[in-house]
Scaffold this motif. Structure first.
Motif, PDB file in Angstrom:
ATOM      1  N   TRP A 150       0.825  -1.211   0.000  1.00 41.14           N
ATOM      2  CA  TRP A 150       0.000   0.000   0.000  1.00 41.14           C
ATOM      3  C   TRP A 150       0.857   1.259   0.000  1.00 41.14           C
ATOM      4  CZ3 TRP A 150      -1.172   3.100   4.665  1.00 41.14           C
ATOM      5  CH2 TRP A 150      -2.080   4.119   4.397  1.00 41.14           C
ATOM      6  N   VAL A 151       1.912   1.250   0.788  1.00 43.05           N
ATOM      7  CA  VAL A 151       2.770   2.435   0.897  1.00 43.05           C
ATOM      8  C   VAL A 151       3.602   2.633  -0.363  1.00 43.05           C
ATOM      9  CG1 VAL A 151       4.711   3.452   2.155  1.00 43.05           C
ATOM     10  CG2 VAL A 151       2.853   2.356   3.416  1.00 43.05           C
ATOM     11  N   PHE A 152       4.280   1.601  -0.803  1.00 47.41           N
ATOM     12  CA  PHE A 152       5.242   1.763  -1.896  1.00 47.41           C
ATOM     13  C   PHE A 152       4.576   1.814  -3.269  1.00 47.41           C
ATOM     14  CE2 PHE A 152       8.117   0.530   1.462  1.00 47.41           C
ATOM     15  CZ  PHE A 152       9.238   1.296   1.195  1.00 47.41           C
ATOM     16  N   ARG A 153       3.398   1.255  -3.405  1.00 44.33           N
ATOM     17  CA  ARG A 153       2.672   1.405  -4.668  1.00 44.33           C
ATOM     18  C   ARG A 153       1.816   2.662  -4.692  1.00 44.33           C
ATOM     19  NH1 ARG A 153      -0.700  -3.807  -5.755  1.00 44.33           N
ATOM     20  NH2 ARG A 153      -1.053  -2.760  -7.732  1.00 44.33           N
ATOM     21  N   GLY A 154       1.529   3.221  -3.526  1.00 43.51           N
ATOM     22  CA  GLY A 154       0.652   4.378  -3.454  1.00 43.51           C
ATOM     23  C   GLY A 154       1.356   5.714  -3.496  1.00 43.51           C
ATOM     24  N   THR A 155       2.707   5.702  -3.444  1.00 41.77           N
ATOM     25  CA  THR A 155       3.465   6.947  -3.518  1.00 41.77           C
ATOM     26  C   THR A 155       4.393   6.918  -4.727  1.00 41.77           C
ATOM     27  OG1 THR A 155       5.131   6.004  -2.025  1.00 41.77           O
ATOM     28  CG2 THR A 155       3.378   7.324  -1.035  1.00 41.77           C
ATOM     29  N   PRO A 156       4.636   8.059  -5.365  1.00 42.44           N
ATOM     30  CA  PRO A 156       5.497   8.083  -6.564  1.00 42.44           C
ATOM     31  C   PRO A 156       6.933   7.698  -6.220  1.00 42.44           C
ATOM     32  CG  PRO A 156       4.179  10.089  -6.400  1.00 42.44           C
ATOM     33  CD  PRO A 156       4.025   9.370  -5.095  1.00 42.44           C
ATOM     34  N   VAL A 157       7.577   7.050  -7.161  1.00 40.72           N
ATOM     35  CA  VAL A 157       8.962   6.628  -6.940  1.00 40.72           C
ATOM     36  C   VAL A 157       9.880   7.825  -6.790  1.00 40.72           C
ATOM     37  CG1 VAL A 157       9.375   6.423  -9.433  1.00 40.72           C
ATOM     38  CG2 VAL A 157      10.832   5.177  -7.828  1.00 40.72           C
ATOM     39  N   TYR A 158       9.582   8.926  -7.466  1.00 41.55           N
ATOM     40  CA  TYR A 158      10.421  10.124  -7.340  1.00 41.55           C
ATOM     41  C   TYR A 158      10.365  10.658  -5.911  1.00 41.55           C
ATOM     42  CZ  TYR A 158      12.586  14.585  -8.530  1.00 41.55           C
ATOM     43  OH  TYR A 158      13.433  15.658  -8.589  1.00 41.55           O
ATOM     44  N   VAL A 159       9.178  10.670  -5.309  1.00 37.08           N
ATOM     45  CA  VAL A 159       9.042  11.130  -3.923  1.00 37.08           C
ATOM     46  C   VAL A 159       9.824  10.211  -2.980  1.00 37.08           C
ATOM     47  CG1 VAL A 159       7.395  11.543  -2.060  1.00 37.08           C
ATOM     48  CG2 VAL A 159       6.813  12.202  -4.401  1.00 37.08           C
ATOM     49  N   GLN A 160       9.767   8.907  -3.225  1.00 34.92           N
ATOM     50  CA  GLN A 160      10.510   7.964  -2.389  1.00 34.92           C
ATOM     51  C   GLN A 160      12.010   8.188  -2.504  1.00 34.92           C
ATOM     52  OE1 GLN A 160       9.183   3.930  -3.203  1.00 34.92           O
ATOM     53  NE2 GLN A 160       7.068   4.623  -3.441  1.00 34.92           N
ATOM     54  N   LEU A 161      12.485   8.472  -3.719  1.00 40.99           N
ATOM     55  CA  LEU A 161      13.913   8.730  -3.907  1.00 40.99           C
ATOM     56  C   LEU A 161      14.341  10.010  -3.204  1.00 40.99           C
ATOM     57  CD1 LEU A 161      14.319   7.712  -7.663  1.00 40.99           C
ATOM     58  CD2 LEU A 161      15.180   6.487  -5.659  1.00 40.99           C
ATOM     59  N   VAL A 162      13.473  11.014  -3.192  1.00 43.10           N
ATOM     60  CA  VAL A 162      13.779  12.245  -2.452  1.00 43.10           C
ATOM     61  C   VAL A 162      13.928  11.943  -0.969  1.00 43.10           C
ATOM     62  CG1 VAL A 162      12.899  14.507  -1.775  1.00 43.10           C
ATOM     63  CG2 VAL A 162      12.710  13.771  -4.154  1.00 43.10           C
ATOM     64  N   PHE A 163      13.049  11.102  -0.416  1.00 43.15           N
ATOM     65  CA  PHE A 163      13.155  10.715   0.991  1.00 43.15           C
ATOM     66  C   PHE A 163      14.476  10.003   1.267  1.00 43.15           C
ATOM     67  CE2 PHE A 163       8.607  11.508   1.729  1.00 43.15           C
ATOM     68  CZ  PHE A 163       8.668  12.001   3.021  1.00 43.15           C
ATOM     69  N   TRP A 164      14.885   9.115   0.338  1.00 40.92           N
ATOM     70  CA  TRP A 164      16.157   8.423   0.540  1.00 40.92           C
ATOM     71  C   TRP A 164      17.325   9.382   0.427  1.00 40.92           C
ATOM     72  CZ3 TRP A 164      16.996   4.043   2.796  1.00 40.92           C
ATOM     73  CH2 TRP A 164      15.975   3.091   2.842  1.00 40.92           C
ATOM     74  N   GLY A 165      17.187  10.437  -0.361  1.00 37.54           N
ATOM     75  CA  GLY A 165      18.229  11.445  -0.387  1.00 37.54           C
ATOM     76  C   GLY A 165      18.333  12.212   0.922  1.00 37.54           C
ATOM     77  N   LEU A 166      17.198  12.325   1.628  1.00 38.31           N
ATOM     78  CA  LEU A 166      17.168  13.012   2.920  1.00 38.31           C
ATOM     79  C   LEU A 166      17.373  12.063   4.098  1.00 38.31           C
ATOM     80  CD1 LEU A 166      14.121  15.368   2.237  1.00 38.31           C
ATOM     81  CD2 LEU A 166      16.553  15.971   2.199  1.00 38.31           C
ATOM     82  N   PHE A 167      17.644  10.794   3.795  1.00 40.36           N
ATOM     83  CA  PHE A 167      17.809   9.796   4.867  1.00 40.36           C
ATOM     84  C   PHE A 167      18.888  10.186   5.869  1.00 40.36           C
ATOM     85  CE2 PHE A 167      19.320   5.805   6.698  1.00 40.36           C
ATOM     86  CZ  PHE A 167      18.130   5.204   7.058  1.00 40.36           C
ATOM     87  N   PRO A 168      20.056  10.713   5.439  1.00 41.85           N
ATOM     88  CA  PRO A 168      21.061  11.124   6.433  1.00 41.85           C
ATOM     89  C   PRO A 168      20.581  12.252   7.334  1.00 41.85           C
ATOM     90  CG  PRO A 168      22.067  10.863   4.268  1.00 41.85           C
ATOM     91  CD  PRO A 168      20.592  10.808   4.063  1.00 41.85           C
ATOM     92  N   SER A 169      19.626  13.061   6.854  1.00 40.59           N
ATOM     93  CA  SER A 169      19.094  14.127   7.701  1.00 40.59           C
ATOM     94  C   SER A 169      18.034  13.607   8.665  1.00 40.59           C
ATOM     95  CB  SER A 169      18.502  15.235   6.825  1.00 40.59           C
ATOM     96  OG  SER A 169      19.493  15.797   5.981  1.00 40.59           O
TER      97      SER A 169
END
Length: 319
Positions: free
Chosen positions: A114-133
């Motif tokens: 539900w989470v990973f299919r319901g959100t855009p992959v670009y948004v998920q990649l942005v979150f992973w870019g902010l993972f160190p923060s």
């Protein structure tokens, strides 16, 4: 004309060969006119593109095999392969959890999808870019007691790793549904028959269910691999810019010619995609064996050879 009582005229008529039918093929002038129009439009487009200075074909030829572009192709392939391997393994686990009778495992798998299919992959990649923060440090050990190791995430230069993780976790949600659909496509009678023969669950899955499910799993998986290759162009959100599109964009930003560099990137995407499509075709043909009654060329040759062995006088003419 009278007909003899012995019926000889009917016999002669039956023996006479019928007049051959002269088949006249149907004419389709509309199709030929449409084909001519399409060819003219294609020729006009090719001529226009060849003579349009905006394409800068000299710049295109100069950077087509540039070392930076080739390095970008390598990173793109690495992102694709690593992400798909992780996604397939995780997708199989999620599919098993989704099919499990355990409500906790089944619910966990459903929430993940539900989470990973319901959100855009670009948004998920942005979150992973902010993972160190978000998580500045990760501690490993026993919660609230002893910590064995500490990892300073902010000090890591792991954009490539975060890009792989982001792509893989998103793709795993789709692979889970593909695997689940493939396993569900195999009839329950196949599993019951395997169990009746004394097979274990792992033997049933490996020898009975998965070989039949692969006919359903392989085509969409091949499509997902090709889609993943193109999705790697979004890893700039991490940010990671060493893949193909990122390198082409960086070069175009220096020489101020984005169009020929976009053509260079598109060319290499098409080349790699074409190779993947050929591999997908042979995989599908391999796992489709036995699914159709149509005989392949090798099977026909084997039947002809067998007929020649069993009936050498006729030379397999019956086949």
């Amino acid at each position: 004309m009278s007909t003899p009582s012995d019926g000889r005229v009917g016999v002669d008529s039956a023996k006479a060969e019928p007049t051959p039918i002269k088949a006249v093929p149907l004419k389709h002038p509309g199709q030929w006119i449409a084909a001519a129009i399409v060819l003219i439009l294609v020729a006009l487009f090719v001529y226009g593109a060849a003579t349009n200075k905006a394409y800068a074909w000299d710049t295109y030829a100069k950077y087509l095999f540039d070392t930076r572009i080739m390095s970008g192709v390598g990173y793109t392939l690495a992102l694709t392969v690593l992400s798909m391997v992780i996604a397939i393994v995780l997708g199989v686990v999620l599919a098993i959890m989704r099919l499990s009778p355990n409500p906790v495992l089944r619910s966990t798998s459903w929430v993940y999808l539900w989470v990973f299919r319901g959100t855009p992959v670009y948004v998920q990649l942005v979150f992973w870019g902010l993972f160190p923060s978000i998580y500045k440090r990760i501690d490993l050990g026993i919660p609230f007691t002893v910590q064995f190791a500490h990892f300073d995430i902010q000090s890591l230069n792991a954009a490539f790793l975060f890009a792989v993780i982001g792509l893989a976790l998103n793709e795993a949600a789709y692979m889970a549904e593909i695997v689940r659909a493939g396993v569900s496509s195999v009839g329950e009678g196949q599993t019951e028959a395997s169990v009746a023969l004394g097979m274990t669950w792992s033997q049933t899955m490996r020898r009975t269910v998965l070989p039949q499910a692969m006919r359903v799993i392989i085509p969409p998986t091949g499509n997902e691999v090709i889609s993943m290759l193109k999705t790697t162009s979004l890893v700039a959100a991490v940010p990671f810019s060493l893949e193909l599109y990122g390198r082409a964009r960086d070069i175009s930003g220096v020489i101020f010619q984005p169009i020929p560099l976009l053509m260079v990137a598109s060319t290499w995407y098409l080349v790699v995609t074409s190779i993947l499509m050929v591999g997908q075709y042979y995989l599908e043909r391999h796992y489709a064996r036995g699914a159709t009654r149509a005989l392949t060329g090798k099977q026909l040759k084997a039947l002809a050879a067998e007929a020649e062995v069993t009936d050498p006088q006729h030379g397999g003419g019956g086949v």
